[in-house]
Design an enzyme around this catalytic site. Structure first.
Site, PDB file in Angstrom:
ATOM      1  CG  ASP A  95      16.278   0.227  -6.337  1.00  0.00           C
ATOM      2  OD1 ASP A  95      17.152  -0.113  -5.534  1.00  0.00           O
ATOM      3  OD2 ASP A  95      15.914   1.405  -6.492  1.00  0.00           O
ATOM      4  CG  ASP A 268       8.926   2.196  -6.924  1.00  0.00           C
ATOM      5  OD1 ASP A 268       9.758   3.021  -6.510  1.00  0.00           O
ATOM      6  OD2 ASP A 268       8.986   1.678  -8.062  1.00  0.00           O
ATOM      7  CB  CYS A 306      -8.622  11.315   4.057  1.00  0.00           C
ATOM      8  SG  CYS A 306      -7.165  10.375   4.585  1.00  0.00           S
ATOM      9  CB  CYS A 308      -5.022   9.318   7.308  1.00  0.00           C
ATOM     10  SG  CYS A 308      -4.758  11.099   7.096  1.00  0.00           S
ATOM     11  CB  CYS A 311      -7.829  13.563   7.413  1.00  0.00           C
ATOM     12  SG  CYS A 311      -6.888  13.957   5.911  1.00  0.00           S
ATOM     13  CG  HIS A 337      -3.287  13.078   3.642  1.00  0.00           C
ATOM     14  ND1 HIS A 337      -4.628  12.744   3.778  1.00  0.00           N
ATOM     15  CD2 HIS A 337      -3.165  13.638   2.407  1.00  0.00           C
ATOM     16  CE1 HIS A 337      -5.277  13.096   2.684  1.00  0.00           C
ATOM     17  NE2 HIS A 337      -4.410  13.639   1.835  1.00  0.00           N
TER      18      HIS A 337
END
Length: 373
Positions: A95, A268, A306, A308, A311, A337
């Site tokens: 940005d 974002d 999930c 990930c 998890c 996560h």
């Protein structure tokens, strides 16, 4: 588009107008719609870059204001640019620093020439102009750069918002004149606060310069969500179709869904990692505040849907323990996560768009998550 960038619009959902596409950049392709994790100071807080890639991160965002102050854009240029400095070989968006000057510096002074501000670190005085914002981003070497703009506060009068919008347009032309690198895509920013006439006028002025993409700024800055959605509804029919559309600073699951339904391609937000550091997780059953006593003896995964690392390997009871003893691992695991969760949400929406079923997907998601619009 420039020779370094191109956007393929692959499908539009018949019932919502949501878009699925591919944005080609010098550091790789980005499948849209996409959520971009925020690496404010050349790192996504608490997450290894290798884990970001495994989680599905296609592009990350870094911040011009913060990197200008520390370690300095000239140092990063000497290091070979931001990609080499932080060891990230996928796309990066930066940005312009305008929002940080607006939000972090209540003593800033804005004129047509630029923005005066005091560093939030040591109080030292600085001056940003459109030309300087472009120069810093060219030193950083990000793939996608933002014009320097003036964000107007929620509650601004029509005349105040119009003044900021007009200044943003003048600054866009100065950014375009200052830009010297062809391998960076410059996105103009649509401003105008919550006034439909100003938003449409800002878009009309910005659209001819949206060669590689366009951004919508000044939303999700304190206004009720339904007002943000109204502005997106206003812009949706007249946004350029042949470039990616980026809604700045938006990242809660419900806002991602509602933004995608309104034709936005890129998002974002720091929310995913910020709430993780405070012990809160996104899950398929809604937000979970892991520090709560409810989870003290809960030996099940954070989210059964999930896969990930967090998890697959840890229980809510363990995560609660980490949070309550202030172990940094809690923020690391929950950040990973939450980012994985949002990437999966975007991938699932992309699949639903191709099936013309985003409306049904959203309804089913809200029935479990509980934050429908």
């Amino acid at each position: 588009m420039s020779k370094y960038f191109s956007y393929e619009l692959q499908h539009i959902d018949k019932y919502t107008g949501a878009r699925a596409g591919v944005f080609h950049t010098p550091h790789g392709d980005i499948l849209t719609p996409v959520y971009m994790p925020v690496g404010t100071q050349a790192t996504v807080k608490g997450v290894y870059p290798r884990d970001l890639m495994e989680a599905g991160s296609q592009i990350i965002l870094s911040n011009t204001y913060h990197l200008y102050l520390r370690p300095g854009d000239e140092l990063i240029k000497k290091a070979g640019g931001l990609h080499k400095f932080m060891n990230w070989d996928k796309p990066i968006l930066t940005d312009s620093g305008g929002f940080q000057v607006f939000s972090l510096n209540k003593l800033n002074k804005i004129s047509d020439e630029g923005m005066y501000f005091n560093s939030h670190i040591d109080g030292s005085k600085h001056f940003f102009t459109p030309e300087k914002a472009i120069k810093i981003q060219e030193n950083l070497g990000s793939d996608i750069i933002m014009q320097f703009d003036q964000c107007s506060e929620y509650g601004f009068t029509h005349s105040q918002a119009e003044e900021a919008m007009n200044r943003t347009e003048r600054w866009l032309h100065r950014c375009l004149d200052a830009k010297s690198r062809d391998d960076q895509a410059l996105f103009p920013i649509v401003q105008g606060n919550l006034y439909a006439d100003l938003r449409l006028e800002s878009l009309k002025r910005a659209a001819p310069h949206a060669v590689d993409g366009i951004a919508i700024g000044g939303l999700s800055v304190g206004e009720p969500k339904h007002l943000m959605y109204e502005m997106l509804d206003t812009l949706k029919p007249v946004l350029p179709e042949s470039v990616p559309r980026y809604l700045m600073g938006v990242g809660s699951p419900d806002c991602l869904i509602e933004g995608v339904k309104r034709g936005v391609d890129m998002f974002d937000c720091v929310l995913a990692t910020r709430i993780a550091r405070n012990g809160t997780a996104f899950t398929s059953e809604g937000k979970k505040v892991v520090r709560n006593a409810l989870f003290a003896e809960d030996f099940t995964p954070l989210d059964k849907n999930c896969d990930c690392y967090c998890c697959k390997n840890y229980t809510k009871a363990y995560l609660r323990h980490l949070v309550n003893v202030n172990e940094m691992l809690s923020g690391m695991l929950l950040s990973l996560h939450n980012i994985t969760f949002l990437h999966k949400l975007m991938a699932d929406m992309r699949e639903a768009i191709f099936a013309d079923s985003l409306k049904e997907f959203a309804a089913e998601f809200y029935s479990k998550y509980g934050e429908g619009a």
